[in-house]
Design a protein around this motif. Structure first.
Motif, PDB file in Angstrom:
ATOM      1  N   MET A 153       0.808  -1.221   0.000  1.00  0.00           N
ATOM      2  CA  MET A 153       0.000   0.000   0.000  1.00  0.00           C
ATOM      3  C   MET A 153       0.845   1.277   0.000  1.00  0.00           C
ATOM      4  O   MET A 153       0.581   2.206  -0.761  1.00  0.00           O
ATOM      5  CB  MET A 153      -0.975  -0.011   1.180  1.00  0.00           C
ATOM      6  CG  MET A 153      -2.070  -1.049   1.064  1.00  0.00           C
ATOM      7  SD  MET A 153      -3.136  -1.123   2.521  1.00  0.00           S
ATOM      8  CE  MET A 153      -3.983   0.446   2.420  1.00  0.00           C
ATOM      9  N   PRO A 154       1.906   1.369   0.826  1.00  0.00           N
ATOM     10  CA  PRO A 154       2.693   2.611   0.827  1.00  0.00           C
ATOM     11  C   PRO A 154       3.381   2.902  -0.497  1.00  0.00           C
ATOM     12  O   PRO A 154       3.817   4.030  -0.735  1.00  0.00           O
ATOM     13  CB  PRO A 154       3.720   2.381   1.942  1.00  0.00           C
ATOM     14  CG  PRO A 154       3.060   1.401   2.860  1.00  0.00           C
ATOM     15  CD  PRO A 154       2.323   0.476   1.930  1.00  0.00           C
ATOM     16  N   GLY A 155       3.491   1.905  -1.372  1.00  0.00           N
ATOM     17  CA  GLY A 155       4.080   2.117  -2.684  1.00  0.00           C
ATOM     18  C   GLY A 155       3.276   3.072  -3.548  1.00  0.00           C
ATOM     19  O   GLY A 155       3.776   3.588  -4.548  1.00  0.00           O
ATOM     20  N   ALA A 156       2.021   3.332  -3.166  1.00  0.00           N
ATOM     21  CA  ALA A 156       1.195   4.278  -3.913  1.00  0.00           C
ATOM     22  C   ALA A 156       1.556   5.719  -3.600  1.00  0.00           C
ATOM     23  O   ALA A 156       1.208   6.631  -4.343  1.00  0.00           O
ATOM     24  CB  ALA A 156      -0.283   4.042  -3.610  1.00  0.00           C
ATOM     25  N   VAL A 157       2.253   5.935  -2.479  1.00  0.00           N
ATOM     26  CA  VAL A 157       2.658   7.291  -2.084  1.00  0.00           C
ATOM     27  C   VAL A 157       4.171   7.268  -1.806  1.00  0.00           C
ATOM     28  O   VAL A 157       4.624   7.500  -0.691  1.00  0.00           O
ATOM     29  CB  VAL A 157       1.862   7.791  -0.863  1.00  0.00           C
ATOM     30  CG1 VAL A 157       0.437   8.122  -1.259  1.00  0.00           C
ATOM     31  CG2 VAL A 157       1.842   6.750   0.263  1.00  0.00           C
ATOM     32  N   PRO A 158       4.971   6.997  -2.853  1.00  0.00           N
ATOM     33  CA  PRO A 158       6.394   6.743  -2.649  1.00  0.00           C
ATOM     34  C   PRO A 158       7.193   7.941  -2.152  1.00  0.00           C
ATOM     35  O   PRO A 158       8.211   7.767  -1.475  1.00  0.00           O
ATOM     36  CB  PRO A 158       6.878   6.289  -4.028  1.00  0.00           C
ATOM     37  CG  PRO A 158       5.914   6.897  -4.991  1.00  0.00           C
ATOM     38  CD  PRO A 158       4.592   6.854  -4.277  1.00  0.00           C
ATOM     39  N   LEU A 159       6.753   9.154  -2.475  1.00  0.00           N
ATOM     40  CA  LEU A 159       7.492  10.317  -1.983  1.00  0.00           C
ATOM     41  C   LEU A 159       7.465  10.350  -0.458  1.00  0.00           C
ATOM     42  O   LEU A 159       8.486  10.550   0.202  1.00  0.00           O
ATOM     43  CB  LEU A 159       6.899  11.610  -2.551  1.00  0.00           C
ATOM     44  CG  LEU A 159       7.156  11.876  -4.033  1.00  0.00           C
ATOM     45  CD1 LEU A 159       6.437  13.145  -4.475  1.00  0.00           C
ATOM     46  CD2 LEU A 159       8.641  11.991  -4.318  1.00  0.00           C
ATOM     47  N   THR A 160       6.293  10.147   0.099  1.00  0.00           N
ATOM     48  CA  THR A 160       6.155  10.092   1.556  1.00  0.00           C
ATOM     49  C   THR A 160       6.840   8.851   2.111  1.00  0.00           C
ATOM     50  O   THR A 160       7.599   8.917   3.090  1.00  0.00           O
ATOM     51  CB  THR A 160       4.671  10.082   1.953  1.00  0.00           C
ATOM     52  OG1 THR A 160       4.043  11.274   1.483  1.00  0.00           O
ATOM     53  CG2 THR A 160       4.500   9.982   3.458  1.00  0.00           C
TER      54      THR A 160
END
Length: 376
Positions: free
Chosen positions: A301-308
């Motif tokens: 799931m966190p791969g969808a918001v990689p900058l963060t």
């Protein structure tokens, strides 16, 4: 030490295991850092920034594995990489071995030193490398539940927070750890009626002090789950047994009692999932339907918001990467027992009891492996 940073090749994984800022610190501490071209592209870190930080760009993954004494990843090695891994090479990443017997046996054959982000602990017994990604996944879980409750996405057609005169969605959260707490925080903020279940009274007492009044905290039990499952519009699975498979709290039988077009967001999918009907999905195809219930089971799931995510991950991992690079894994594990708890496998032998039990494999105490492992 020679440290390698790879481009992630798991489907739709955009994170990278180290930012250029982290590389600069490693280089200033006397370490050589090899970076695969394009490794940071998904997080908007181009090759030039890594080179400016002191990294050496190498031809590809095979060259990283050939030269590096410690290889950093975000997700577990993929099958295409298995044959590149050397005996005694340190791999530092999220492994989640208990969810994959294939991966477990492949790493046993490789005879690498496998140190898992998800079982490494801090001085208080917390999971410092799992926490930042759990925070992100928990917050995203509530967002995804709200999204897939929309009729256009296949859901029941309910606005998470409702409007004056119309009741909001009801959300059941299984587990009051980091994921569950963050999911509850966002779902409550959206205005949902939230029921959070956990098996720890001290944890529930703490959450009663920090979560808003529209979150009802209950002791978890099969009876409580059965009672609530048929009443809610969304279930968020947030249970965690470090290093072990997640318990199946939502059975196929229980699924049949849920409202049609309700949503299950199974954040525990990395550890096998807490819903019996769950299976891993991807960001491009995130949901599937079983018995009229939408299942969202994206394993990264966190791969969808990689900058963060990449920034948060490097903030957490860098001190441990430095310790491993400065001291070697044996000395680092001896000096910090929390790092020792991250060591899941050495020279083909399993040092994490949860992994051994998941596949009925022999378990070996880490102390017996520290003198037998290869590598620095």
């Amino acid at each position: 030490m020679i440290v390698g940073i790879l481009k992630e090749i798991k489907t739709e994984e955009n994170r990278v295991s180290m930012t250029p800022a982290g590389v600069e610190i490693l280089v200033k501490n006397g370490h050589r850092v090899l970076v695969e071209p394009g490794a940071g592209a998904g997080s908007e870190f181009d090759d030039a920034r890594y080179e400016q930080a002191g990294a050496v760009m190498v031809a590809g993954p095979a060259e990283v594995y050939r030269q590096a004494e410690m290889v950093l990843h975000v997700k577990e090695p993929q099958p295409a990489e298995y044959g590149m891994i050397r005996p005694g090479q340190v791999l530092f990443t999220y492994f989640h071995f208990a969810a994959s017997e294939e991966l477990t046996r492949a790493m046993m054959v490789s005879r690498a030193v496998c140190i898992a982000y998800e079982t490494l602990t801090d001085q208080s017994g917390g999971l410092p490398l799992l926490t930042p990604m759990s925070e992100i996944a928990g917050r995203m879980a509530a967002q995804e539940a709200a999204r897939y409750l929309e009729r256009s996405q296949g859901g029941r057609g309910i606005l998470m927070g409702g409007v004056p005169g119309v009741a909001p969605a009801r959300v059941l959260i299984l587990g009051g750890g980091v994921v569950g707490t963050e999911a509850a925080r966002i779902a409550c903020g959206l205005g949902a009626t939230v029921h959070l279940l956990d098996t720890s009274l001290p944890r529930l007492r703490h959450l009663a002090e920090v979560l808003p009044g529209n979150c009802t905290l209950l002791m978890s039990s099969p009876a409580a789950i059965r009672e609530l499952a048929g009443q809610v519009d969304a279930v968020i699975g947030a249970v965690l047994l470090p290093g072990a498979k997640a318990p199946k709290l939502i059975t196929r039988e229980l699924l049949a009692t849920m409202k049609q077009r309700a949503v299950v967001v199974d954040v525990a999918i990395d550890q096998g999932g807490c819903c019996e009907t769950s299976r891993p999905t991807t960001h491009s195809r995130p949901v599937f339907e079983v018995d009229g219930i939408l299942h969202y089971c994206v394993a990264n799931m966190p791969g969808a918001v990689p900058l963060t995510s990449t920034l948060a991950l490097t903030n957490a991992t860098l001190p441990y990467v430095l310790a491993l690079a400065d001291k070697g894994w044996q000395r680092a594990a001896q000096d910090d027992p929390g790092i020792g708890r991250g060591v899941n496998m050495v020279d083909g032998r399993i040092a994490c009891q949860g992994v051994a039990e998941a596949f009925d494999l022999p378990f070996t105490l880490l102390a017996a492996l520290e003198t037998s492992g290869h590598g620095p």
